[in-house]
Design an enzyme around this catalytic site. Structure first.
Site, short mmCIF file in Angstrom:
data_model
loop_
_atom_site.label_atom_id
_atom_site.label_comp_id
_atom_site.label_asym_id
_atom_site.label_seq_id
_atom_site.Cartn_x
_atom_site.Cartn_y
_atom_site.Cartn_z
N LEU A 61 -9.31 1.22 8.68
CA LEU A 61 -10.43 1.42 7.92
C LEU A 61 -11.74 0.50 8.30
O LEU A 61 -13.08 1.17 8.00
CB LEU A 61 -10.42 1.38 6.32
CG LEU A 61 -9.60 2.26 5.82
CD1 LEU A 61 -9.34 1.85 4.24
CD2 LEU A 61 -10.15 3.62 5.75
N ILE A 85 -1.43 4.07 12.03
CA ILE A 85 -1.24 4.14 10.55
C ILE A 85 -0.10 4.81 10.51
O ILE A 85 0.38 6.10 10.82
CB ILE A 85 -2.17 5.15 10.05
CG1 ILE A 85 -3.86 4.51 10.38
CG2 ILE A 85 -1.93 5.22 8.37
CD1 ILE A 85 -4.64 5.58 9.90
N HIS A 92 -1.74 6.07 0.11
CA HIS A 92 -2.45 5.25 0.98
C HIS A 92 -2.76 5.56 2.57
O HIS A 92 -3.80 5.59 3.06
CB HIS A 92 -2.14 3.69 1.10
CG HIS A 92 -3.33 2.76 1.61
ND1 HIS A 92 -4.51 2.44 1.15
CD2 HIS A 92 -3.06 2.08 2.51
CE1 HIS A 92 -5.11 1.53 1.71
NE2 HIS A 92 -4.24 1.19 2.95
N ASN A 117 -10.79 9.22 19.95
CA ASN A 117 -10.10 8.68 18.69
C ASN A 117 -8.40 8.44 18.92
O ASN A 117 -7.84 9.56 18.96
CB ASN A 117 -10.34 9.29 17.51
CG ASN A 117 -9.61 8.98 16.24
OD1 ASN A 117 -8.83 8.01 16.20
ND2 ASN A 117 -9.85 9.72 15.22
#
Length: 154
Positions: A61, A85, A92, A117
């Site tokens: 984040l 992640i 979450h 990315n």
């Protein structure tokens, strides 16, 4: 299982490029491997070591705000986001994956800078380990190819 055909650019040349990398520390075993593969590929593509700036942030984040700071300096030809992640037992995972990805995309469009990315989203550690090296190198190739493309289009 067969991998997707990603296609390859004719010839990638990173000799004149300045690249910024933002790496999340969360799941550092994976993100360190992503970063190592990414940097090795950038060097193989001709990007000079002194033209690679790498910073770390706590987690996925926080990646967009560091990318934004780099983009605002107008010093980089392309940026790279590195993170991992892993799905947990809560919502979450979706929140972090969606928001970090949206932030990266928004910055690329707002600042008209290519951002590769490589924030990988996986179900478990085994999937992350299987993807870490390939995705790091892929991000380097995407950054170099897109930096050259945008330069040619300007």
């Amino acid at each position: 299982m067969f991998g997707a055909d990603k296609g390859t650019a004719d010839r990638l040349d990173g000799k004149k490029l300045h690249i910024g990398i933002v790496q999340a520390r969360f799941n550092s075993g994976i993100t360190n491997a992503l970063a190592a593969a990414c940097c090795a590929e950038l060097l193989a593509l001709g990007v000079q070591d002194k033209h690679i700036m790498q910073v770390q942030v706590p987690g996925a984040l926080e990646i967009p705000v560091a990318l934004q700071a780099m983009a605002e300096r107008n010093h980089y030809d392309a940026l790279i986001a590195l993170g991992c992640i892993i799905r947990g037992q809560t919502y979450h995972f979706e929140l972090v994956a969606n928001e970090s990805g949206a932030g990266v995309t928004r910055l690329a469009l707002d600042y008209q800078i290519p951002i590769a990315n490589a924030i990988i989203t996986v179900e478990n550690l085994e999937q992350a380990i299987a993807r870490q090296s390939e995705k790091g190198a892929d991000a380097a190739r995407v950054a170099v190819e897109m930096a050259n493309l945008l330069d040619a289009l300007s």
